[in-house]
Design a protein around this motif. Structure first.
Motif, PDB file in Angstrom:
ATOM      1  N   ILE A  83       0.838  -1.204   0.000  1.00  0.00           N
ATOM      2  CA  ILE A  83       0.000   0.000   0.000  1.00  0.00           C
ATOM      3  C   ILE A  83       0.873   1.253   0.000  1.00  0.00           C
ATOM      4  O   ILE A  83       0.625   2.203  -0.758  1.00  0.00           O
ATOM      5  CB  ILE A  83      -0.957   0.012   1.214  1.00  0.00           C
ATOM      6  N   LYS A  84       1.916   1.255   0.841  1.00  0.00           N
ATOM      7  CA  LYS A  84       2.787   2.427   0.916  1.00  0.00           C
ATOM      8  C   LYS A  84       3.546   2.642  -0.403  1.00  0.00           C
ATOM      9  O   LYS A  84       3.757   3.784  -0.824  1.00  0.00           O
ATOM     10  CB  LYS A  84       3.787   2.273   2.075  1.00  0.00           C
ATOM     11  N   GLU A 117       0.987   4.030  -2.799  1.00  0.00           N
ATOM     12  CA  GLU A 117       0.678   5.399  -2.383  1.00  0.00           C
ATOM     13  C   GLU A 117       1.786   6.362  -2.809  1.00  0.00           C
ATOM     14  O   GLU A 117       1.514   7.468  -3.301  1.00  0.00           O
ATOM     15  CB  GLU A 117       0.497   5.440  -0.866  1.00  0.00           C
ATOM     16  N   LYS A 118       3.038   5.941  -2.662  1.00  0.00           N
ATOM     17  CA  LYS A 118       4.176   6.769  -3.073  1.00  0.00           C
ATOM     18  C   LYS A 118       4.160   6.992  -4.585  1.00  0.00           C
ATOM     19  O   LYS A 118       4.412   8.112  -5.072  1.00  0.00           O
ATOM     20  CB  LYS A 118       5.475   6.082  -2.646  1.00  0.00           C
ATOM     21  N   LYS A 119       3.833   5.922  -5.326  1.00  0.00           N
ATOM     22  CA  LYS A 119       3.770   6.029  -6.781  1.00  0.00           C
ATOM     23  C   LYS A 119       2.659   6.990  -7.214  1.00  0.00           C
ATOM     24  O   LYS A 119       2.842   7.814  -8.132  1.00  0.00           O
ATOM     25  CB  LYS A 119       3.535   4.642  -7.389  1.00  0.00           C
ATOM     26  N   LEU A 120       1.508   6.914  -6.554  1.00  0.00           N
ATOM     27  CA  LEU A 120       0.390   7.821  -6.855  1.00  0.00           C
ATOM     28  C   LEU A 120       0.781   9.273  -6.589  1.00  0.00           C
ATOM     29  O   LEU A 120       0.416  10.181  -7.354  1.00  0.00           O
ATOM     30  CB  LEU A 120      -0.842   7.443  -6.027  1.00  0.00           C
ATOM     31  N   ASP A 121       1.512   9.510  -5.497  1.00  0.00           N
ATOM     32  CA  ASP A 121       1.970  10.870  -5.178  1.00  0.00           C
ATOM     33  C   ASP A 121       2.883  11.408  -6.283  1.00  0.00           C
ATOM     34  O   ASP A 121       2.773  12.573  -6.691  1.00  0.00           O
ATOM     35  CB  ASP A 121       2.710  10.885  -3.839  1.00  0.00           C
ATOM     36  N   ILE A 137      -1.739   9.317 -17.249  1.00  0.00           N
ATOM     37  CA  ILE A 137      -3.174   9.200 -16.960  1.00  0.00           C
ATOM     38  C   ILE A 137      -3.554   7.731 -16.808  1.00  0.00           C
ATOM     39  O   ILE A 137      -4.290   7.334 -15.891  1.00  0.00           O
ATOM     40  CB  ILE A 137      -4.017   9.851 -18.078  1.00  0.00           C
ATOM     41  N   GLU A 138      -3.004   6.895 -17.716  1.00  0.00           N
ATOM     42  CA  GLU A 138      -3.312   5.456 -17.669  1.00  0.00           C
ATOM     43  C   GLU A 138      -2.723   4.824 -16.403  1.00  0.00           C
ATOM     44  O   GLU A 138      -3.375   4.015 -15.736  1.00  0.00           O
ATOM     45  CB  GLU A 138      -2.734   4.784 -18.918  1.00  0.00           C
ATOM     46  N   ASP A 139      -1.469   5.219 -16.069  1.00  0.00           N
ATOM     47  CA  ASP A 139      -0.832   4.692 -14.840  1.00  0.00           C
ATOM     48  C   ASP A 139      -1.611   5.104 -13.600  1.00  0.00           C
ATOM     49  O   ASP A 139      -1.761   4.320 -12.656  1.00  0.00           O
ATOM     50  CB  ASP A 139       0.605   5.216 -14.737  1.00  0.00           C
ATOM     51  N   LEU A 140      -2.109   6.347 -13.617  1.00  0.00           N
ATOM     52  CA  LEU A 140      -2.898   6.836 -12.483  1.00  0.00           C
ATOM     53  C   LEU A 140      -4.126   5.963 -12.273  1.00  0.00           C
ATOM     54  O   LEU A 140      -4.458   5.580 -11.144  1.00  0.00           O
ATOM     55  CB  LEU A 140      -3.316   8.292 -12.716  1.00  0.00           C
ATOM     56  N   SER A 141      -4.797   5.604 -13.364  1.00  0.00           N
ATOM     57  CA  SER A 141      -5.984   4.752 -13.288  1.00  0.00           C
ATOM     58  C   SER A 141      -5.634   3.362 -12.745  1.00  0.00           C
ATOM     59  O   SER A 141      -6.326   2.837 -11.860  1.00  0.00           O
ATOM     60  CB  SER A 141      -6.625   4.632 -14.676  1.00  0.00           C
ATOM     61  N   ASP A 142      -4.513   2.803 -13.259  1.00  0.00           N
ATOM     62  CA  ASP A 142      -4.106   1.455 -12.823  1.00  0.00           C
ATOM     63  C   ASP A 142      -3.735   1.440 -11.337  1.00  0.00           C
ATOM     64  O   ASP A 142      -4.165   0.560 -10.587  1.00  0.00           O
ATOM     65  CB  ASP A 142      -2.916   0.969 -13.658  1.00  0.00           C
ATOM     66  N   TYR A 143      -2.918   2.412 -10.936  1.00  0.00           N
ATOM     67  CA  TYR A 143      -2.469   2.435  -9.543  1.00  0.00           C
ATOM     68  C   TYR A 143      -3.615   2.764  -8.579  1.00  0.00           C
ATOM     69  O   TYR A 143      -3.660   2.248  -7.462  1.00  0.00           O
ATOM     70  CB  TYR A 143      -1.324   3.438  -9.365  1.00  0.00           C
ATOM     71  N   ARG A 158      -5.482  -0.394  -8.121  1.00  0.00           N
ATOM     72  CA  ARG A 158      -4.735  -1.285  -7.232  1.00  0.00           C
ATOM     73  C   ARG A 158      -4.839  -0.810  -5.783  1.00  0.00           C
ATOM     74  O   ARG A 158      -4.987  -1.609  -4.853  1.00  0.00           O
ATOM     75  CB  ARG A 158      -3.261  -1.324  -7.668  1.00  0.00           C
ATOM     76  N   PHE A 159      -4.775   0.495  -5.574  1.00  0.00           N
ATOM     77  CA  PHE A 159      -4.875   1.079  -4.242  1.00  0.00           C
ATOM     78  C   PHE A 159      -6.225   0.741  -3.600  1.00  0.00           C
ATOM     79  O   PHE A 159      -6.303   0.420  -2.418  1.00  0.00           O
ATOM     80  CB  PHE A 159      -4.685   2.594  -4.340  1.00  0.00           C
ATOM     81  N   GLU A 160      -7.276   0.795  -4.411  1.00  0.00           N
ATOM     82  CA  GLU A 160      -8.618   0.467  -3.922  1.00  0.00           C
ATOM     83  C   GLU A 160      -8.720  -1.016  -3.560  1.00  0.00           C
ATOM     84  O   GLU A 160      -9.324  -1.386  -2.548  1.00  0.00           O
ATOM     85  CB  GLU A 160      -9.667   0.836  -4.973  1.00  0.00           C
ATOM     86  N   LEU A 161      -8.133  -1.879  -4.430  1.00  0.00           N
ATOM     87  CA  LEU A 161      -8.155  -3.315  -4.151  1.00  0.00           C
ATOM     88  C   LEU A 161      -7.441  -3.659  -2.842  1.00  0.00           C
ATOM     89  O   LEU A 161      -7.840  -4.571  -2.115  1.00  0.00           O
ATOM     90  CB  LEU A 161      -7.498  -4.089  -5.305  1.00  0.00           C
ATOM     91  N   LEU A 162      -6.375  -2.908  -2.553  1.00  0.00           N
ATOM     92  CA  LEU A 162      -5.614  -3.140  -1.314  1.00  0.00           C
ATOM     93  C   LEU A 162      -6.262  -2.488  -0.093  1.00  0.00           C
ATOM     94  O   LEU A 162      -5.707  -2.535   1.006  1.00  0.00           O
ATOM     95  CB  LEU A 162      -4.187  -2.596  -1.473  1.00  0.00           C
TER      96      LEU A 162
END
Length: 637
Positions: A92-93, A96-100, A121-127, A130-134
């Motif tokens: 998760i961390k 979260e760091k990647k999203l930031d 934009i595509e990476d933001l959607s994927d991450y 994934r963040f929601e799944l976690l």
């Protein structure tokens, strides 16, 4: 989930356990029990893949995550409580760091039409997915909930972990394990550093845990409340039953008694057959029959009775001499560590023969007050010991004071005097250190064995006031029972700090709760204290729900003299006693009323019944008047 097959471990040619086999499945909450040194912690280390067994294997149905709460915890300095707890969420961390990083680039870049911007934009959607799944949006709230449940306050969250004691650091490690999605939890004595309220919280958490839990614990009540299965390691064998600890003991005893009865019947038949063989051997015509009986006897599978390790400590605490009526008198005791005040204006009077339990959350000053009593550090106020008082002190970390490089025998001989030096071997034997054991170095002993040695060493000094700070840590259940029985028979004065509810039951008649720099007295045992605390908690909860338009001005608190405080305490004790008598009488009268309702004709002719009934009512009226008078006197303070 886990299949353990023919595991064996030996040290120095002696087996801890040999070819033990069992299976662990989802929903199993296993209490792993046995005497100190039986191999419980070793088995946990094997299950956690920390060490390898001599023989045997562990098979898993899938890739499973195992969380292991060890006794030795090593934290990285410089992290706060929250930061350390967040280490439970590695992925998760990372996400979260990647999203930031992505959000920062999206906010600062202006090449909106480029392919790399579209990729962001595509990476933001994927991450984000994934963040929601976690369950990334809830990890902060979940962390705070777990930390609060384990006794931390919100103001502790941003303090560095190195500022906390070992017990509190263990709680942080426990919080991390509980926050991870582990399939298997291995907990090695998780209650050793937890106060009663945190233990109750942990019990409720583990009851709802869906994975496998394996717990090494010597807290019988905790095991009974949490586990649904018991595996005992005894004399190298594993005994496995789908029962909590107390039920398991009963069932195992029943099985052993049946084994003994069956073995006795079989032995009787074997003896009868052997007599026939001897009889037929003497006659040539019966020789073939004798051979037939011999073959039959050879095929008989002899019934074995489960061995039981019943060796226990032999312990008693003699009173050295009779002290004065007041053994300890504390007045206005205050203790600060830097800017933090732990105890403030504590007044306490301990009379000869008292049996007192100190309870409360960790860090509230229980051990601090005890250390002040034995002059381990300076403090404000005064603590006076009474006439002829001889203190015996068992510290929470008593075993750490032992020199690991010398033998058990040398440890005892160094602490002995000319009077008892000749008895040290017998004393060690009474504490289950026999034969060559006394030549072992202290450093090779398990935690429980070190505690036993520390208790044995304590008996070398004269004692009439016994102060014990968490004496049951690491002791196996049988040793705890022996210690409890010895303390219950002890005729001197006892002050004990413990978080073990089962151990405290029947141990004390006064409980002092340490909370918010003060102490509060409960005139009863640990069960009475828990009942009262629950009521207090409910009242606090109700207070929070009340919407008050304006807070009433607080009356100015009077600074009472020490003598006045003693008089006030005496009145409070008297009031509590009267309240207990009122409660008891009301219950008796209520029972009499029910008896009259159910069988009026029988009791109407019973003069003795009615005389006793009327006396109870008169006594109740008198007690109510006494209560009102004492309350008026208290109000004057």
């Amino acid at each position: 989930m886990l299949n353990i097959h023919n595991l064996s471990v030996s040290f120095g040619g002696t087996f801890l356990f040999e070819e033990i086999t069992f299976r662990l499945g989802a929903g199993d909450r296993v209490g792993l029990v046995g005497k100190n040194g039986a191999g419980k912690s070793t088995l946990l280390k094997i299950l956690a893949r920390d060490i390898a067994p001599d023989t045997g294997s562990i098979a898993t149905e899938k890739e499973i995550c195992i969380g292991f709460l060890r006794q030795d915890i090593d934290f990285e300095h410089g992290r706060t409580v929250l930061e350390e707890a967040y280490q439970a969420f590695t992925e998760i961390k990372t996400v979260e760091k990647k999203l930031d990083q992505i959000n920062h680039q999206l906010a600062t870049r202006t090449d909106y039409e480029s392919e790399s911007y579209a990729q962001l934009i595509e990476d933001l959607s994927d991450y984000t997915h994934r963040f929601e799944l976690l369950d990334g949006y809830n990890y902060v709230g979940n962390t705070e909930k777990i930390l609060l449940g384990l006794g931390f306050k919100r103001e502790d969250f941003n303090n560095l972990t190195e500022t906390f004691s070992g017990g509190w650091r263990m709680r942080i490690e426990l919080a991390k394990l509980l926050l991870q999605n582990n399939d298997v939890l291995l907990l090695d004595e998780p209650t050793n550093h937890l106060d009663i309220e945190s233990i109750i919280w942990l019990e409720n958490f583990l009851k709802n845990y869906s994975g496998v839990v394996v717990i090494v614990s010597h807290d019988k009540m905790f095991l009974d409340n949490v586990t649904n299965r018991t595996i005992e390691i005894s004399l190298g064998k594993a005994y496995d039953f789908n029962k909590p600890y107390t039920q398991y003991l009963t069932l195992r005893q029943e099985i052993r008694e049946k084994q003994l009865a069956t073995q006795k019947n079989q032995q009787k038949k074997i003896e009868e057959t052997e007599k026939l063989i001897e009889k037929f051997r003497a006659k040539a015509s019966k020789a073939s029959m004798a051979q037939s009986l011999i073959k039959k006897l050879d095929k008989v599978e002899r019934i074995e009775v489960d061995e039981d390790d019943n060796s226990v400590m032999s312990i008693s605490f003699p009173v050295s001499k009779t002290p004065g009526k007041v053994v300890v008198e504390a007045e206005s005791v205050t203790k600060k560590f830097g800017d933090k005040t732990v105890l403030k204006d504590i007044n306490l009077l301990v009379e000869r023969g008292s049996k007192i339990a100190f309870v409360g959350q960790n860090g509230q000053g229980k051990s601090t007050f005890i250390k002040a009593m034995v002059n381990e550090f300076d403090y404000q106020g005064s603590i006076k010991l009474g006439h002829n008082v001889e203190l015996g002190y068992f510290a929470q970390n008593q075993a750490e004071y032992l020199d690991g490089e010398i033998t058990l025998l040398e440890t005892m001989e160094n602490a002995a005097n000319d009077t008892n030096r000749s008895k040290v071997r017998d004393m060690l034997g009474a504490f289950l250190f026999r034969g060559d054991d006394v030549e072992k170095k202290v450093k090779v002993l398990s935690g429980g064995e070190r505690n036993r040695l520390a208790l044995c060493k304590l008996l070398l000094q004269p004692i009439n006031v016994l102060i014990m700070d968490e004496p049951t840590n690491h002791l196996d259940i049988k040793s705890k029972n022996v210690l409890k029985a010895a303390l219950q028979k002890y005729e001197g004065t006892l002050l004990i700090v413990s978080h073990d509810r089962d151990f405290l039951q029947g141990m004390s008649n006064i409980v002092y709760e340490f909370k918010d720099q003060k102490i509060k007295e409960y005139l009863g045992d640990i069960n009475f204290f828990l009942e009262q605390r629950n009521a207090d908690n409910m009242r606090e909860f109700e207070k929070k729900d009340l919407v008050v338009a304006k807070e009433a001005p607080k009356a100015e608190k009077k600074n009472l003299s020490f003598e006045a405080q003693k008089a006030q305490k005496s009145l409070q004790n008297r009031l509590s006693k009267i309240e207990g008598q009122i409660q008891q009488l009301e219950k008796q009268i209520q029972q009499d009323d029910l008896a009259l309702t159910s069988n009026y004709n029988k009791h109407i002719e019973d003069a003795h019944f009615f005389a006793a009934y009327e006396k109870k009512k008169k006594d109740l009226d008198q007690l109510l008047e006494d209560w009102e008078q004492v309350q008026l006197e208290l109000d004057n303070f």
